[in-house]
Design a protein around this motif. Structure first.
Motif, PDB file in Angstrom:
ATOM      1  N   LEU A   1       0.827  -1.218   0.000  1.00  0.00           N
ATOM      2  CA  LEU A   1       0.000   0.000   0.000  1.00  0.00           C
ATOM      3  C   LEU A   1       0.856   1.260   0.000  1.00  0.00           C
ATOM      4  CD1 LEU A   1      -2.793  -1.085   2.479  1.00  0.00           C
ATOM      5  CD2 LEU A   1      -3.121  -0.418   0.089  1.00  0.00           C
TER       6      LEU A   1
ATOM      7  N   ILE B   1       0.273  -3.450  -5.205  1.00  0.00           N
ATOM      8  CA  ILE B   1      -0.446  -4.359  -4.312  1.00  0.00           C
ATOM      9  C   ILE B   1      -0.002  -5.804  -4.551  1.00  0.00           C
ATOM     10  CG2 ILE B   1      -2.742  -5.238  -3.695  1.00  0.00           C
ATOM     11  CD1 ILE B   1      -2.239  -2.307  -2.918  1.00  0.00           C
TER      12      ILE B   1
ATOM     13  N   PHE C   1      -8.031  -4.896   8.818  1.00  0.00           N
ATOM     14  CA  PHE C   1      -7.653  -3.801   9.709  1.00  0.00           C
ATOM     15  C   PHE C   1      -8.365  -3.928  11.050  1.00  0.00           C
ATOM     16  CE2 PHE C   1      -6.775  -2.216   5.497  1.00  0.00           C
ATOM     17  CZ  PHE C   1      -5.669  -1.392   5.646  1.00  0.00           C
TER      18      PHE C   1
ATOM     19  N   LEU D   1     -14.202  -1.695   8.336  1.00  0.00           N
ATOM     20  CA  LEU D   1     -14.105  -0.969   7.061  1.00  0.00           C
ATOM     21  C   LEU D   1     -14.964  -1.608   5.980  1.00  0.00           C
ATOM     22  CD1 LEU D   1     -10.232  -0.335   7.061  1.00  0.00           C
ATOM     23  CD2 LEU D   1     -12.021   1.286   7.683  1.00  0.00           C
TER      24      LEU D   1
ATOM     25  N   PHE E   1     -18.076  -1.571   3.340  1.00  0.00           N
ATOM     26  CA  PHE E   1     -18.663  -0.521   2.524  1.00  0.00           C
ATOM     27  C   PHE E   1     -20.185  -0.593   2.625  1.00  0.00           C
ATOM     28  CE2 PHE E   1     -14.448  -1.338   0.943  1.00  0.00           C
ATOM     29  CZ  PHE E   1     -13.928  -0.057   0.881  1.00  0.00           C
TER      30      PHE E   1
ATOM     31  N   GLY F   1     -13.631  -7.992  -3.196  1.00  0.00           N
ATOM     32  CA  GLY F   1     -12.260  -8.246  -3.645  1.00  0.00           C
ATOM     33  C   GLY F   1     -12.235  -9.186  -4.837  1.00  0.00           C
TER      34      GLY F   1
ATOM     35  N   PHE G   1     -13.224  -7.180  -7.838  1.00  0.00           N
ATOM     36  CA  PHE G   1     -12.106  -6.325  -8.254  1.00  0.00           C
ATOM     37  C   PHE G   1     -11.037  -7.154  -8.959  1.00  0.00           C
ATOM     38  CE2 PHE G   1     -12.837  -3.095  -4.586  1.00  0.00           C
ATOM     39  CZ  PHE G   1     -13.869  -2.527  -5.319  1.00  0.00           C
ATOM     40  N   ARG G   2     -10.812  -8.388  -8.461  1.00  0.00           N
ATOM     41  CA  ARG G   2      -9.759  -9.227  -9.033  1.00  0.00           C
ATOM     42  C   ARG G   2     -10.294 -10.117 -10.156  1.00  0.00           C
ATOM     43  NH1 ARG G   2      -5.859 -10.719  -3.874  1.00  0.00           N
ATOM     44  NH2 ARG G   2      -5.887  -8.653  -2.940  1.00  0.00           N
TER      45      ARG G   2
ATOM     46  N   LEU H   1     -10.337 -14.374  -0.669  1.00  0.00           N
ATOM     47  CA  LEU H   1      -9.347 -14.131  -1.725  1.00  0.00           C
ATOM     48  C   LEU H   1      -8.280 -15.231  -1.756  1.00  0.00           C
ATOM     49  CD1 LEU H   1      -8.877 -10.286  -1.190  1.00  0.00           C
ATOM     50  CD2 LEU H   1     -10.189 -11.410  -2.983  1.00  0.00           C
TER      51      LEU H   1
ATOM     52  N   MET I   1     -10.107   3.397   4.744  1.00  0.00           N
ATOM     53  CA  MET I   1     -11.139   2.908   3.825  1.00  0.00           C
ATOM     54  C   MET I   1     -10.533   2.768   2.424  1.00  0.00           C
ATOM     55  SD  MET I   1     -14.367   2.744   5.012  1.00  0.00           S
ATOM     56  CE  MET I   1     -15.924   2.209   4.345  1.00  0.00           C
TER      57      MET I   1
ATOM     58  N   GLN J   1      -8.097  -0.091   2.397  1.00  0.00           N
ATOM     59  CA  GLN J   1      -8.803  -1.363   2.363  1.00  0.00           C
ATOM     60  C   GLN J   1      -9.258  -1.687   0.940  1.00  0.00           C
ATOM     61  OE1 GLN J   1     -10.033  -3.995   5.018  1.00  0.00           O
ATOM     62  NE2 GLN J   1      -9.643  -4.631   2.937  1.00  0.00           N
ATOM     63  N   ALA J   2      -9.796  -0.678   0.266  1.00  0.00           N
ATOM     64  CA  ALA J   2     -10.256  -0.896  -1.107  1.00  0.00           C
ATOM     65  C   ALA J   2      -9.087  -1.305  -1.998  1.00  0.00           C
ATOM     66  CB  ALA J   2     -10.929   0.360  -1.643  1.00  0.00           C
ATOM     67  N   LYS J   3      -7.969  -0.615  -1.851  1.00  0.00           N
ATOM     68  CA  LYS J   3      -6.809  -0.938  -2.685  1.00  0.00           C
ATOM     69  C   LYS J   3      -6.275  -2.331  -2.358  1.00  0.00           C
ATOM     70  CE  LYS J   3      -5.175   3.700  -3.717  1.00  0.00           C
ATOM     71  NZ  LYS J   3      -4.184   4.734  -3.376  1.00  0.00           N
TER      72      LYS J   3
ATOM     73  N   LEU K   1      -7.920  -4.798  -1.451  1.00  0.00           N
ATOM     74  CA  LEU K   1      -8.807  -5.792  -2.064  1.00  0.00           C
ATOM     75  C   LEU K   1      -8.556  -5.907  -3.563  1.00  0.00           C
ATOM     76  CD1 LEU K   1     -12.160  -4.971  -0.235  1.00  0.00           C
ATOM     77  CD2 LEU K   1     -10.810  -7.062  -0.009  1.00  0.00           C
ATOM     78  N   GLY K   2      -7.737  -4.985  -4.071  1.00  0.00           N
ATOM     79  CA  GLY K   2      -7.389  -5.048  -5.488  1.00  0.00           C
ATOM     80  C   GLY K   2      -8.129  -4.033  -6.345  1.00  0.00           C
ATOM     81  N   ALA K   3      -8.713  -3.013  -5.713  1.00  0.00           N
ATOM     82  CA  ALA K   3      -9.485  -2.026  -6.475  1.00  0.00           C
ATOM     83  C   ALA K   3      -8.595  -1.243  -7.446  1.00  0.00           C
ATOM     84  CB  ALA K   3     -10.168  -1.053  -5.517  1.00  0.00           C
TER      85      ALA K   3
ATOM     86  N   ASN L   1     -12.493   1.344  -9.935  1.00  0.00           N
ATOM     87  CA  ASN L   1     -13.218   0.672  -8.845  1.00  0.00           C
ATOM     88  C   ASN L   1     -13.310   1.587  -7.635  1.00  0.00           C
ATOM     89  OD1 ASN L   1     -11.564  -2.492  -9.533  1.00  0.00           O
ATOM     90  ND2 ASN L   1     -13.524  -1.736 -10.274  1.00  0.00           N
TER      91      ASN L   1
ATOM     92  N   TRP M   1     -15.746   4.411  -8.174  1.00  0.00           N
ATOM     93  CA  TRP M   1     -17.126   3.900  -8.038  1.00  0.00           C
ATOM     94  C   TRP M   1     -17.493   3.718  -6.565  1.00  0.00           C
ATOM     95  CZ3 TRP M   1     -18.334  -1.017  -5.978  1.00  0.00           C
ATOM     96  CH2 TRP M   1     -19.681  -1.376  -6.049  1.00  0.00           C
ATOM     97  N   LEU M   2     -16.560   3.112  -5.811  1.00  0.00           N
ATOM     98  CA  LEU M   2     -16.810   2.881  -4.383  1.00  0.00           C
ATOM     99  C   LEU M   2     -17.005   4.188  -3.631  1.00  0.00           C
ATOM    100  CD1 LEU M   2     -14.494   0.224  -2.689  1.00  0.00           C
ATOM    101  CD2 LEU M   2     -16.984   0.341  -2.696  1.00  0.00           C
TER     102      LEU M   2
ATOM    103  N   ARG N   1     -20.272   5.834  -4.408  1.00  0.00           N
ATOM    104  CA  ARG N   1     -21.326   5.112  -3.683  1.00  0.00           C
ATOM    105  C   ARG N   1     -21.348   5.477  -2.202  1.00  0.00           C
ATOM    106  NH1 ARG N   1     -24.695   0.724  -4.599  1.00  0.00           N
ATOM    107  NH2 ARG N   1     -24.868   0.637  -2.342  1.00  0.00           N
ATOM    108  N   GLU N   2     -20.151   5.465  -1.596  1.00  0.00           N
ATOM    109  CA  GLU N   2     -20.054   5.718  -0.158  1.00  0.00           C
ATOM    110  C   GLU N   2     -20.510   7.133   0.206  1.00  0.00           C
ATOM    111  OE1 GLU N   2     -19.033   3.712   2.602  1.00  0.00           O
ATOM    112  OE2 GLU N   2     -19.553   2.255   1.054  1.00  0.00           O
TER     113      GLU N   2
ATOM    114  N   ARG O   1     -22.525   9.246  -1.679  1.00  0.00           N
ATOM    115  CA  ARG O   1     -23.535   9.776  -2.594  1.00  0.00           C
ATOM    116  C   ARG O   1     -24.483  10.781  -1.951  1.00  0.00           C
ATOM    117  NH1 ARG O   1     -24.319   4.557  -1.106  1.00  0.00           N
ATOM    118  NH2 ARG O   1     -26.433   3.798  -0.757  1.00  0.00           N
TER     119      ARG O   1
END
Lengths: 299, 218
Positions: free
Chosen positions: A23, A28, A36, A40, A42, A53, A56-57, A102, B116, B119-121, B123-125, B129, B132-133, B136-137, B139
């Motif tokens: 990060l 990545i 964490f 967190l 969404f 995930g 995304f992947r 994942l 946040m 975490q998104a990154k 996950l592979g965003a 992505n 978009w997230l 959404r979060e 809006r």
């Protein structure tokens, strides 16, 4: 295999974990997943959060994989709930599922249960430990809680001031802390640096007998519970040390008292209320510290 | 009362066309700019944030004056002959609304916890992505930013008066018509126009509110 990364707040543990994940660099690591301290999640359903995930992947069989992990963590009934309606424990389980789905080689955990109450902490800790060994995942588990680290660690890493200062089996680290900082962080007291010659441990401030051979540079630990306080020095038994010192402080600790004594180096001893009264231990009182040479840990 | 019904309809339609176009353009530029400034580090970023924040309170008359000078026949863009046209009014309104939307978007995105985004990154965003997230979060707040931008331009009179010229049938909108009728002493007619403007503004904002509260429930 779980590596626990233990260290005080602000030691750089979280940054270390973020570096592993990539990060900090932006690259990545796809073989890793991270959880964490906060869930967190969404603003989506539990199912969609766990699937995120994978989407995304661009993974396949998303539904099957998500359902497997919801089942495994016993949160299947929550799958259509919005994330913000979950309790702390449920949310953290969803966050765990989102990482585990994942299928990471390495799971990075940044104080994953620190926000939960103790019973949930203990339950989830055991559950996650089981999953990690069952799935053959390796994990780096960051915590500032010594008890948690010892409960989960196969390998214990100690981080102080942005450096990993010691790494080893938990029992080895506890028995032989690499220096005063590690020792004091682990709650190990009365640790001194010096040299050993002719069964005598010695530095500029102090010397006492030990059961060890010559060493130019050595650590000696005298555990507080191995120290007896006395108003008289002991004579005749060379296997026992009796050091003269002055009481710096006496602090009640529940049923016992913690006494700090300046005997060249500062020692802490733990004594009963009866001894405090019998010996009239008070600040400024001259007193003798008595401990066996064999009770001194040397390395 | 010499203004007839079709005059009023023309004024309402032009108001909606001008402010609607201006809002659409401002939303696209403002939200993109807000996201960009919130998520990227680049030299001059603080200055740009300062400019955006200042821009949130631009005096419409000054914006009108500057746009007029640029579009004036002898001005640098005079050859386009946009002065006293709806295009000139849209330009002025975009300049007024964009910083409001960008500034509120910026504040919204900066409030998203860094963790946040990590975490998104993790996950592979990808960048898209993540975008978009974040949309959404946030809006609810983003729609509030759009409403604030709309409020800034639908009620605005100084700039459209200066660059549009308040020409009947061409650049007369609700606010400039109200000013004109009031000056002519047609207080009743001005009041009716004012009422219509309020209803118009309320309808648009109510529509946006319905969307906002619907996404809140979903």
């Amino acid at each position: 295999m779980i590596k626990a990364l233990l260290g005080p707040n602000g030691a750089g543990k979280s940054t270390y974990l973020r570096r592993l994940m990539g990060l900090e660099s932006g690259e990545i690591n796809p073989a890793m997943a991270m959880v964490f301290q906060e869930p967190l999640l969404f603003d989506l359903t539990v199912f969609e959060n766990v699937a995120l995930g994978l989407r995304f992947r661009k993974a396949s069989d998303i539904e099957k994989k998500v359902m497997f992990w919801l089942e495994k963590l016993k949160i299947t009934p929550l799958k259509d709930r919005r994330a913000i309606t979950l309790s702390g424990g449920e949310a953290q389980k969803a966050a765990l599922a989102r990482a585990l789905v994942l299928e990471p080689k390495t799971l990075l955990l940044d104080e994953p249960f620190a926000n939960l109450d103790l019973p949930s902490q203990l339950a989830l800790r055991q559950e996650l430990k089981g999953i990690i060994s069952e799935k053959g995942i390796s994990a780096v588990w960051v915590t500032h809680n010594k008890a948690e680290a010892l409960a989960v660690a196969d390998v214990l890493m100690i981080m102080i001031d942005w450096k990993i200062v010691q790494e080893g089996r938990p029992e080895d680290v506890l028995q032989r802390p690499a220096g005063q900082e590690v020792a004091s962080f682990l709650g190990i007291e009365n640790i001194f640096r010096g040299s050993i010659a002719g069964s005598v441990f010695k530095n500029q401030k102090i010397n006492f007998e030990v059961a060890a051979s010559n060493q130019d540079s050595a650590w000696a630990i005298v555990h507080p519970e191995d120290i007896i306080l006395s108003s008289e020095p002991l004579h005749g038994t060379s296997a026992r040390n009796s050091l003269e010192g002055v009481v710096l402080d006496v602090v009640p600790e529940g049923l016992s008292y913690s006494v700090t004594i300046d005997a060249g180096e500062v020692f802490r001893a733990v004594v009963t209320r009866a001894s405090v009264e019998a010996l009239n231990i008070a600040k400024g009182r001259k007193i003798f510290l008595i401990f066996k040479a064999t009770a001194v840990e040397v390395y | 009362m010499q203004n007839n019904f079709s005059d009023i309809i023309a004024i309402i339609l032009l108001t909606l066309r001008v402010s609607g176009s201006a809002l659409l353009i401002s939303v696209i530029i403002g939200i993109s700019l807000g996201f960009f400034v919130a998520l990227r580090e680049f030299p001059g970023r603080k200055i740009l944030i300062g400019l955006i924040n200042t821009g949130m309170g631009l005096p419409p008359v000054v914006v009108g004056l500057l746009v007029m000078i640029v579009l004036w026949r002898a001005g640098p863009l005079g050859f386009l002959e946009w002065i006293y046209s709806p295009i000139a009014m849209i330009i002025a309104q975009v300049i007024l609304a964009t910083p409001i939307i960008a500034g509120l978007t910026l504040a919204t995105i900066q409030q998203v916890p860094q963790k946040m985004i990590w975490q998104a990154k993790a996950l592979g965003a990808s960048g898209w992505n993540l975008l978009w997230l974040l949309i959404r979060e946030t809006r609810l707040s983003l729609l509030a930013a759009v409403m604030a931008g709309f409020g800034g331009i639908i009620s605005e009179v100084g700039a459209v008066m200066m660059v549009g010229g308040n020409i009947r049938g061409e650049t007369r909108v609700m606010t400039t018509a109200i000013v004109l009728e009031a000056q002519k002493g047609n207080i009743n007619f001005a009041l009716i126009l004012g009422g219509i403007l309020l209803v118009l503004s309320f309808s648009v904002n109510f529509g946006l509110t319905l969307i906002q509260q619907k996404v809140k429930k979903s």
